[in-house]
Motif scaffolding. Structure first.
Motif: not given
Length: 732
Positions: A137-147
């Motif tokens: 969910a954080e990825i879809h919301a733009g809250g993750v820069d690096v996974l």
């Protein structure tokens, strides 16, 4: 466009300063890589030495790619730096950077430094399954820069089918760390990395890709670059820099024995600058070396794949904080460990290739002017290389047997496959991974299934890879004896153009250390390594899946059929007794009477077993020799010597097993071959039933442990009150 690139570089320099300090400046090839990724959206392969700054490339590129569209213009303060890593809901134009790396546990320091540039990183791994939905969910919301993900995660069924397709569609930058693992020509090929081909194929057109490694010769570089190339004919940009490390002073010391090597360390470790790493080839050697150095007053810790993760992390941190003089480590302390002020790397035993050696010594001297690198090769190195080479891809008939077993309507787990094919777990899993990336099998929930796709056993390629490994081993021998510059030799092995004499190594500038060892240190090392005795833990559970092959055994081994804990003189991989024991029970050893020194060591083991901290529960009352097809004389003579010294009756030598089966296979196959192979003669059974104490069961070598387990079971079923196993050696 030129002005645009200038603005991008200015912003890149600003991000780098936040990462590495106000005085940091991009190297020219760092900028070329960032420019290709951010401006041209290309695929890039960086082959650069350890410490060059490969992680800075992907963290700076991430920050730039994650800026909002308006950040491409000069910022409000006129600096052109813009805003790095906009937060959730702020209109990011691209998705997160995905870093595929085997080094998740060792990248914590990099992630911490990246946070200073506003780069937010998350990890999806087997330890945080309950966080996957939140992270997605954080990825879809733009809250993750690096996974960060491991290559193994790419073929986890839930991740592969539920997360990976969406992730590939939204990835802003793919980073393949330690990219030499992609190539089976590399020194550390990992089949899971080949699954990146699927990930690459699912990326949207124009998604930039960065592959990085510090150790790749020309063949590996070409192989990885070809795999990075796109289907439209666009080649990857290869940025290959010099591999010279100006801070490293290389040297080799030829010492006559393991005791001399330990004594040398004890005499000289405090002369080596700062703190560092002592590499060994085996887990046993790491434990022995660390224990000996502690006994000589040094603060050291052992670091191997068998050490608990929490203890490994604590040891890493102690080294980073200079609380210990050295980590004594196997290759488990591998790629990516970052201690810029590491002062030395010493190898007790040579790695099997110059490429692997260069990578490990590259840990040292990254932020100090001088670091010492010393190789102390051993005569036993070649035997250890041969052992690890024996774990290579199996012969075709074994592969075909696995494929045939998997042609069912339900998946089979690795454990369920073991009774059907004579491969140890690690080798079976490696083979399945290779078959998976080749499309012949597929991992699903519950195990593995054959796909039915045509598959060819590429024997010619396997032979070429094996030949390359043999050539690498020879090159490592030549490194130890070369009369010329050692750094130049390593660089030429890695096809580093323009390699010249370094002027620093022991060949160029003369040795800084000599091979002398003090009498007290040598005596202490000889006494330490001469201590015989290791435990043989009893088996308590039968292997799974035996019923599927007609063996009626499962679950716990009945207590009335178990052996007691046993003892052996040593392990074949021990620094002390290993070499002596390999000469007696190794694959090329001839049968013969037990030598006096080894018999004496057995007596010492028995004394310690009787009177030590963990003594046997009752003294044995008789001796029985195991049957042996390969070394009956050795086993019989050993049993006779023990019976004589211990004033015990020798009840005889059991008939050799009739079940066959090669040593070294997996547990299920060993039990399948041996479960009904041993018979106790009626006259011996009558004697056993009348004993009032344990029987000492004597054999030469404990490999899987199942021969001794089933022999003990047969003796106990025949009436023996207890069985105490005793062997010359334990494999491993």
């Amino acid at each position: 466009m030129g002005q645009d690139r200038a603005a991008v570089r200015e912003r890149a320099e600003a991000v780098l300063r936040r990462l590495a300090g106000e005085h940091a400046r991009l190297r020219e090839d760092q900028w070329r890589a960032i420019e290709a990724l951010v401006v041209d959206r290309r695929r890039v392969l960086c082959v650069q030495r350890t410490g060059w700054g490969k992680s800075a490339v992907y963290f700076v590129a991430t920050a730039l790619l994650r800026e909002r569209d308006r950040a491409a213009e000069p910022g409000a303060d006129g600096t052109g730096a813009g805003t790095a890593a906009g937060g959730p809901g702020e209109g990011n134009s691209v998705g997160p950077t995905v870093i595929v790396s085997p080094l998740l546990a060792l990248m914590r320091n990099q992630v911490d430094s990246a946070a200073r540039a506003g780069i937010r990183a998350r990890t999806i791994n087997s330890a945080n399954l309950d966080e996957w939905d939140e992270i997605t969910a954080e990825i879809h919301a733009g809250g993750v820069d690096v996974l960060l993900i491991s290559p193994e995660r790419l073929n986890n069924p839930d991740f592969r089918d539920g997360v990976l397709p969406k992730l590939a569609a939204t990835t802003g930058l793919l980073v393949v760390d330690e990219a030499h693992c992609v190539s089976d020509w590399g020194h550390d090929f990992r089949p899971d990395y080949r699954r990146l081909r699927t990930f690459l194929g699912n990326l949207p057109t124009g998604t930039p890709v960065l592959a990085t490694t510090a150790t790749a010769n020309a063949r590996v570089t070409t192989d990885v670059a070809e795999q990075l190339s796109t289907g439209d004919g666009s080649d990857a940009l290869v940025l290959r820099g010099t591999l010279d490390r100006e801070s490293l002073r290389l040297g080799v010391l030829d010492l006559p024995s393991p005791a001399h090597r330990l004594a040398w360390l004890a005499d000289h470790l405090d002369r080596l600058p700062g703190s560092g790493i002592v590499y060994t080839l085996t887990v046993a050697a790491a434990g022995e070396t660390a224990e000996f150095l502690r006994s000589r007053g040094y603060a050291v810790a052992s670091y191997t794949g068998q050490v608990e993760d929490a203890d490994r992390r604590a040891a890493e941190q102690d080294l980073l904080d200079n609380k210990i003089k050295a980590l004594v480590a196997t290759s488990a302390l591998g790629m990516g460990f970052d201690k810029p002020d590491l002062g030395f790397v010493v190898h007790l035993g040579a790695p099997p290739s110059p490429i692997a050696y260069y990578q490990q010594v590259g840990r040292a001297g990254r932020a100090v002017e001088h670091a010492e690198v010393l190789l102390l090769p051993g005569a036993e190195d070649a035997a250890i290389w041969r052992y690890f080479a024996s774990l290579a891809f199996p012969p075709e008939e074994q592969v075909r047997a696995v494929l045939a077993a998997l042609h069912t309507d339900r998946p089979l787990s690795t454990q369920a496959l073991e009774p059907l094919v004579d491969l140890r777990r690690a080798r079976l899993e490696l083979m399945l991974k290779v078959l998976d990336v080749n499309g012949a099998v597929r991992r699903v929930r519950g195990g593995w299934l054959a796909t039915g796709e045509p598959w060819t056993y590429d024997e010619a390629r396997l032979r070429r890879v094996a030949a390359a490994r043999t050539a690498e081993q020879q090159a490592m021998r030549e490194y130890a004896t070369t009369p010329g510059c050692r750094m130049r030799y390593l660089r030429e092995c890695l096809d580093d153009a323009g390699a010249a004499d370094c002027g620093r190594c022991d060949r160029c500038a003369g040795p800084l250390f000599d091979a002398d060892v003090s009498g007290p240190a040598l005596a202490a090392a000889q006494t330490f390594l001469g201590r015989p005795g290791v435990e043989i833990p009893p088996k308590k559970l039968w292997p799974t899946g035996l019923e599927a092959v007609g063996v009626p055994l499962k679950g716990r081994i009945a207590p009335a059929e178990q052996a007691l804990p046993g003892r052996a003189v040593g392990r074949l991989s021990d620094l002390g007794w290993g070499g002596r024991l390999r000469g007696l029970v190794g694959p090329e050893a001839a049968d013969g009477a037990v030598p006096d020194d080894v018999a004496g060591a057995v007596v010492e083991v028995l004394k310690a077993w009787a009177h030590g901290d963990d003594p046997w529960p009752r003294r044995p009352v008789a001796v029985v020799a195991a049957g042996s097809l390969r070394r009956p004389h050795l086993v019989r003579s050993l049993a006779e010597r023990i019976a004589t010294v211990g004033r015990l009756p020798l009840l005889g030598q059991l008939p050799p097993g009739t079940g066959g089966g090669a040593a070294g296979g997996n547990s299920a196959q060993r039990v399948r071959a041996l479960h009904d192979a041993f018979t106790v003669p009626p006259d011996l059974a009558a004697v056993l039933a009348g004993l009032d104490g344990p029987v000492l069961l004597v054999d030469d070598l404990v490999d899987s442990g199942w021969t001794m387990t089933l022999l003990a079971r047969a003796l106990r079923q025949a009436g023996a009150p207890d069985v105490l196993p005793l062997a010359l050696a334990v494999a491993g």
